[in-house]
Design an enzyme around this catalytic site. Structure first.
Site, PDB file in Angstrom:
ATOM      1  N   ASP A  13    -111.575  52.171  96.014  1.00  0.00           N
ATOM      2  CA  ASP A  13    -111.646  53.491  95.387  1.00  0.00           C
ATOM      3  C   ASP A  13    -110.270  53.917  94.870  1.00  0.00           C
ATOM      4  O   ASP A  13    -109.241  53.524  95.429  1.00  0.00           O
ATOM      5  CB  ASP A  13    -112.178  54.510  96.403  1.00  0.00           C
ATOM      6  CG  ASP A  13    -112.667  55.783  95.740  1.00  0.00           C
ATOM      7  OD1 ASP A  13    -113.020  55.744  94.549  1.00  0.00           O
ATOM      8  OD2 ASP A  13    -112.693  56.825  96.419  1.00  0.00           O
ATOM      9  N   GLY A  16    -109.735  55.622  88.910  1.00  0.00           N
ATOM     10  CA  GLY A  16    -109.640  56.702  87.928  1.00  0.00           C
ATOM     11  C   GLY A  16    -108.381  57.533  88.153  1.00  0.00           C
ATOM     12  O   GLY A  16    -107.647  57.849  87.209  1.00  0.00           O
ATOM     13  N   ARG A  17    -108.115  57.863  89.429  1.00  0.00           N
ATOM     14  CA  ARG A  17    -106.919  58.674  89.731  1.00  0.00           C
ATOM     15  C   ARG A  17    -105.651  57.912  89.403  1.00  0.00           C
ATOM     16  O   ARG A  17    -104.662  58.470  88.930  1.00  0.00           O
ATOM     17  CB  ARG A  17    -106.930  59.098  91.212  1.00  0.00           C
ATOM     18  CG  ARG A  17    -107.823  60.299  91.465  1.00  0.00           C
ATOM     19  CD  ARG A  17    -108.124  60.472  92.916  1.00  0.00           C
ATOM     20  NE  ARG A  17    -109.128  59.503  93.369  1.00  0.00           N
ATOM     21  CZ  ARG A  17    -109.368  59.210  94.637  1.00  0.00           C
ATOM     22  NH1 ARG A  17    -108.666  59.798  95.586  1.00  0.00           N
ATOM     23  NH2 ARG A  17    -110.307  58.339  94.959  1.00  0.00           N
ATOM     24  N   TRP A  18    -105.654  56.609  89.621  1.00  0.00           N
ATOM     25  CA  TRP A  18    -104.482  55.784  89.300  1.00  0.00           C
ATOM     26  C   TRP A  18    -104.185  55.896  87.807  1.00  0.00           C
ATOM     27  O   TRP A  18    -103.033  56.096  87.410  1.00  0.00           O
ATOM     28  CB  TRP A  18    -104.754  54.334  89.696  1.00  0.00           C
ATOM     29  CG  TRP A  18    -103.625  53.395  89.416  1.00  0.00           C
ATOM     30  CD1 TRP A  18    -102.581  53.090  90.252  1.00  0.00           C
ATOM     31  CD2 TRP A  18    -103.426  52.612  88.217  1.00  0.00           C
ATOM     32  NE1 TRP A  18    -101.737  52.180  89.650  1.00  0.00           N
ATOM     33  CE2 TRP A  18    -102.231  51.872  88.407  1.00  0.00           C
ATOM     34  CE3 TRP A  18    -104.122  52.464  87.021  1.00  0.00           C
ATOM     35  CZ2 TRP A  18    -101.736  50.993  87.427  1.00  0.00           C
ATOM     36  CZ3 TRP A  18    -103.625  51.597  86.057  1.00  0.00           C
ATOM     37  CH2 TRP A  18    -102.443  50.880  86.266  1.00  0.00           C
ATOM     38  N   HIS A  30    -109.808  50.881  85.928  1.00  0.00           N
ATOM     39  CA  HIS A  30    -110.792  49.845  86.260  1.00  0.00           C
ATOM     40  C   HIS A  30    -110.276  48.467  85.830  1.00  0.00           C
ATOM     41  O   HIS A  30    -110.469  47.475  86.534  1.00  0.00           O
ATOM     42  CB  HIS A  30    -112.137  50.133  85.580  1.00  0.00           C
ATOM     43  CG  HIS A  30    -112.774  51.417  86.030  1.00  0.00           C
ATOM     44  ND1 HIS A  30    -112.865  51.778  87.352  1.00  0.00           N
ATOM     45  CD2 HIS A  30    -113.367  52.423  85.329  1.00  0.00           C
ATOM     46  CE1 HIS A  30    -113.487  52.954  87.442  1.00  0.00           C
ATOM     47  NE2 HIS A  30    -113.788  53.365  86.226  1.00  0.00           N
ATOM     48  N   GLU A  61    -125.193  55.072  93.156  1.00  0.00           N
ATOM     49  CA  GLU A  61    -124.911  56.442  92.692  1.00  0.00           C
ATOM     50  C   GLU A  61    -123.992  56.459  91.463  1.00  0.00           C
ATOM     51  O   GLU A  61    -123.878  57.488  90.795  1.00  0.00           O
ATOM     52  CB  GLU A  61    -124.253  57.257  93.815  1.00  0.00           C
ATOM     53  CG  GLU A  61    -125.208  57.637  94.949  1.00  0.00           C
ATOM     54  CD  GLU A  61    -125.553  56.483  95.884  1.00  0.00           C
ATOM     55  OE1 GLU A  61    -124.680  55.608  96.102  1.00  0.00           O
ATOM     56  OE2 GLU A  61    -126.695  56.421  96.374  1.00  0.00           O
ATOM     57  N   TRP A  63    -124.316  55.310  88.613  1.00  0.00           N
ATOM     58  CA  TRP A  63    -124.990  55.506  87.321  1.00  0.00           C
ATOM     59  C   TRP A  63    -124.875  56.947  86.848  1.00  0.00           C
ATOM     60  O   TRP A  63    -125.119  57.242  85.681  1.00  0.00           O
ATOM     61  CB  TRP A  63    -126.477  55.136  87.420  1.00  0.00           C
ATOM     62  CG  TRP A  63    -126.733  53.704  87.780  1.00  0.00           C
ATOM     63  CD1 TRP A  63    -127.088  53.227  89.018  1.00  0.00           C
ATOM     64  CD2 TRP A  63    -126.658  52.558  86.918  1.00  0.00           C
ATOM     65  NE1 TRP A  63    -127.226  51.862  88.974  1.00  0.00           N
ATOM     66  CE2 TRP A  63    -126.973  51.421  87.695  1.00  0.00           C
ATOM     67  CE3 TRP A  63    -126.354  52.370  85.564  1.00  0.00           C
ATOM     68  CZ2 TRP A  63    -126.995  50.128  87.184  1.00  0.00           C
ATOM     69  CZ3 TRP A  63    -126.371  51.075  85.050  1.00  0.00           C
ATOM     70  CH2 TRP A  63    -126.687  49.978  85.848  1.00  0.00           C
ATOM     71  N   LEU A 125    -114.210  30.554 101.412  1.00  0.00           N
ATOM     72  CA  LEU A 125    -114.562  31.977 101.538  1.00  0.00           C
ATOM     73  C   LEU A 125    -115.913  32.295 100.886  1.00  0.00           C
ATOM     74  O   LEU A 125    -116.225  31.798  99.803  1.00  0.00           O
ATOM     75  CB  LEU A 125    -113.465  32.807 100.853  1.00  0.00           C
ATOM     76  CG  LEU A 125    -113.657  34.330 100.861  1.00  0.00           C
ATOM     77  CD1 LEU A 125    -113.310  34.888 102.240  1.00  0.00           C
ATOM     78  CD2 LEU A 125    -112.778  34.990  99.796  1.00  0.00           C
ATOM     79  N   LEU A 180    -118.128  56.712 103.816  1.00  0.00           N
ATOM     80  CA  LEU A 180    -118.656  55.365 103.569  1.00  0.00           C
ATOM     81  C   LEU A 180    -119.383  55.249 102.237  1.00  0.00           C
ATOM     82  O   LEU A 180    -119.622  54.137 101.757  1.00  0.00           O
ATOM     83  CB  LEU A 180    -119.581  54.930 104.711  1.00  0.00           C
ATOM     84  CG  LEU A 180    -118.882  54.783 106.069  1.00  0.00           C
ATOM     85  CD1 LEU A 180    -119.894  54.439 107.144  1.00  0.00           C
ATOM     86  CD2 LEU A 180    -117.802  53.696 106.000  1.00  0.00           C
ATOM     87  N   GLU A 192    -114.513  48.195 112.567  1.00  0.00           N
ATOM     88  CA  GLU A 192    -113.318  49.031 112.714  1.00  0.00           C
ATOM     89  C   GLU A 192    -113.008  49.590 111.330  1.00  0.00           C
ATOM     90  O   GLU A 192    -112.980  48.836 110.346  1.00  0.00           O
ATOM     91  CB  GLU A 192    -112.138  48.190 113.215  1.00  0.00           C
ATOM     92  CG  GLU A 192    -112.377  47.542 114.561  1.00  0.00           C
ATOM     93  CD  GLU A 192    -112.662  48.543 115.672  1.00  0.00           C
ATOM     94  OE1 GLU A 192    -112.116  49.670 115.626  1.00  0.00           O
ATOM     95  OE2 GLU A 192    -113.443  48.197 116.583  1.00  0.00           O
TER      96      GLU A 192
HETATM   97  C1  IPE Z   1    -117.487  54.381  96.122  1.00  0.00           C
HETATM   98  O1  IPE Z   1    -116.601  55.096  95.326  1.00  0.00           O
HETATM   99  C2  IPE Z   1    -118.160  53.327  95.310  1.00  0.00           C
HETATM  100  C3  IPE Z   1    -117.307  52.202  94.893  1.00  0.00           C
HETATM  101  C4  IPE Z   1    -116.069  52.017  95.234  1.00  0.00           C
HETATM  102  C5  IPE Z   1    -117.961  51.225  94.063  1.00  0.00           C
HETATM  103  P1  IPE Z   1    -117.049  56.458  94.618  1.00  0.00           P
HETATM  104  O2  IPE Z   1    -115.846  56.988  93.925  1.00  0.00           O
HETATM  105  O3  IPE Z   1    -118.258  56.245  93.808  1.00  0.00           O
HETATM  106  O4  IPE Z   1    -117.438  57.343  95.874  1.00  0.00           O
HETATM  107  P2  IPE Z   1    -117.513  58.926  96.078  1.00  0.00           P
HETATM  108  O5  IPE Z   1    -118.338  59.468  94.959  1.00  0.00           O
HETATM  109  O6  IPE Z   1    -116.113  59.429  96.042  1.00  0.00           O
HETATM  110  O7  IPE Z   1    -118.117  59.076  97.425  1.00  0.00           O
HETATM  111  C1  IPE Z   2    -113.586  53.089  92.168  1.00  0.00           C
HETATM  112  O1  IPE Z   2    -112.690  53.932  91.523  1.00  0.00           O
HETATM  113  C2  IPE Z   2    -114.340  52.203  91.192  1.00  0.00           C
HETATM  114  C3  IPE Z   2    -115.756  52.553  91.018  1.00  0.00           C
HETATM  115  C4  IPE Z   2    -116.438  53.415  91.721  1.00  0.00           C
HETATM  116  C5  IPE Z   2    -116.454  51.863  89.945  1.00  0.00           C
HETATM  117  P1  IPE Z   2    -113.137  55.349  90.960  1.00  0.00           P
HETATM  118  O2  IPE Z   2    -113.596  55.180  89.547  1.00  0.00           O
HETATM  119  O3  IPE Z   2    -114.107  55.988  91.857  1.00  0.00           O
HETATM  120  O4  IPE Z   2    -111.763  56.135  90.966  1.00  0.00           O
HETATM  121  P2  IPE Z   2    -111.511  57.617  91.448  1.00  0.00           P
HETATM  122  O5  IPE Z   2    -112.052  57.710  92.841  1.00  0.00           O
HETATM  123  O6  IPE Z   2    -112.241  58.499  90.497  1.00  0.00           O
HETATM  124  O7  IPE Z   2    -110.037  57.783  91.385  1.00  0.00           O
HETATM  125 MG    MG Z   3    -113.962  57.222  93.470  1.00  0.00          MG
END
Ligand code: IPE
Ligand code: IPE
Ligand code: MG
Length: 225
Positions: A13, A16-18, A30, A61, A63, A125, A180, A192
């Site tokens: 995760d 986008g913020r990066w 991405h 989710e 989508w 792996l 999660l 863990e």
């Molecule tokens: C979780 O990240 C899904 C993936 C890393 C693929 P999200 O960014 O979708 O999760 P929420 O919405 O913050 O819970």
């Molecule tokens: C995780 O990064 C990648 C996917 C869920 C596809 P995010 O796209 O959720 O990035 P943030 O959380 O918005 O920074």
């Molecule tokens: Mg995210």
């Protein structure tokens, strides 16, 4: 005896913020994130103790995101699979997709299946990529399969009907949130959990190793004493 990180699962995760931090469009995060997938997968394939690496790439989710971002992610996935097949082969990594692939385009489904077939002989792996994956969806599909086959619902039977049957030892989430998000709810029953503020595009094999070092000193009791 210290714990072995046989099955490591990561919620990748923070892409986008990066990108936003660099004043770039989210999709740039991405793109960088896909490079980090390669680095972490290669590191895991050379690590003596890791047998499986499961990475959360796209949730059931996700989508809900703007159409353009979803389309970009689909293209990136297909580019990644084409480009990285040789990296899997060079590192003896067996690729598996988990999740409900039926929602993807026919060409993407074909590419995913081809990647699985081409790496099916690899003995190192096991790398699972979670695509249109949601743990609730996975559990429901598994229960339906057992019902259709007329099998008794036992813990063992349900476990083996899941997309990814192995228990998770170490579950990591990057990006600073502590949830999660519908990832491996069954398999992580005794995992863990480690959360890091590092955004996925900045995550490194070095940080993974330092989390593994901390994981090793945890006392895992599994309900015993
Ligand atoms: C979780 O990240 C899904 C993936 C890393 C693929 P999200 O960014 O979708 O999760 P929420 O919405 O913050 O819970
Ligand atoms: C995780 O990064 C990648 C996917 C869920 C596809 P995010 O796209 O959720 O990035 P943030 O959380 O918005 O920074
Ligand atoms: Mg995210």
């Amino acid at each position: 005896m210290s714990n072995l990180p046989r099955h490591v699962a990561i919620i990748m995760d923070g892409n986008g913020r990066w990108a936003q931090q660099q004043e770039q469009p989210r999709v740039k995060g991405h793109e960088k994130g896909a490079e980090v997938v390669r680095d972490i997968m290669t590191f895991a394939s050379r690590h003596d103790e890791i047998r499986s690496l499961t990475l959360y790439a796209f949730s059931t989710e996700n989508w809900k995101r703007p159409k353009a971002e979803v389309e970009f992610l689909m293209k990136l996935l297909s580019r990644y699979l084409k480009k990285e097949q040789h990296v899997y082969l060079e590192n003896n990594v067996r690729f598996h997709a988990i999740g409900d692939l039926s929602r993807f385009s026919a060409s993407l489904q074909k590419l995913i299946r081809q990647t699985e077939e081409k790496t099916a002989h690899c003995t190192g792996l096991h790398h699972h990529l979670a695509l249109n994956y949601g743990a609730k969806d996975e559990i429901l599909r598994a229960v339906k399969t057992l019902q259709e086959d007329g099998l008794e619902l036992t813990e063992e039977a349900l476990n083996s009907a899941l997309d990814a049957p192995e228990p998770v030892d170490l579950l990591i989430r990057t990006g600073g949130d502590q949830r999660l998000s519908n990832f491996l709810l069954w398999q992580a029953a005794y995992a863990e959990l480690f959360f890091t503020r590092t955004l996925w595009p900045d995550f490194t094999p070095r940080e993974l190793q330092s989390i593994i070092d901390r994981f090793k000193s945890v006392e895992r009791r599994f309900g015993g004493l």
